[in-house]
Design an enzyme around this catalytic site. Structure first.
Site: not given
Ligand code: AMP
Ligand code: ZN
Length: 113
Positions: A30, A86, A99
């Protein structure tokens, strides 16, 4: 594996995180600063600085597949979600360990800023 890399340290268990999925080569955690009701990060256990360094297309595909599993498990597969990677400065990458963001649980605007 850079000792100073935040996500490497999370993979090693040196920094706590909420792990929602795990495979032999990736984990899903998370996001600590969620930008949507569901905000999970899928990251390879191996240190890769960005998508530019991800030369293994199979690994990239499996990261995407894990992101889809996460979306299903989080209950947002049907309502919809967004996967974001990104990359470097203009892409807005702040943690330099590859990621995939899994974002959903509310309508997301387009285009991004
Ligand atoms: P990016 O800006 O694409 O590099 O995304 C980095 C993400 O990592 C941001 O959404 C941060 O909120 C998130 N983040 C930073 N530190 C942590 C942490 N300790 N645990 C989980 N997520 C984090
Ligand atoms: Zn790393």
């Amino acid at each position: 594996m850079p000792e100073t890399c935040l996500f490497c340290r999370i993979v090693q268990g040196e920094i706590p995180a909420t792990v929602v999925a795990s495979t032999d080569e990736a984990i899903a955690i998370r996001d600590i600063d969620a930008k949507a009701p569901v905000h999970v990060l899928v990251l390879p256990k191996q240190h890769l600085r960005s998508l530019n360094d991800a030369t293994d297309a199979g690994l990239v595909g499996r990261l995407m597949a894990l992101a889809v599993d996460v979306a299903r498990n989080e209950g947002i597969a049907d309502s919809g979600y967004r996967l974001v990677i990104n990359t470097n400065e203009h892409g807005g990458q702040t943690v330099h360990h590859l990621h995939v963001h899994v974002l959903g649980g509310r309508p997301l605007r387009w285009p991004p800023g």
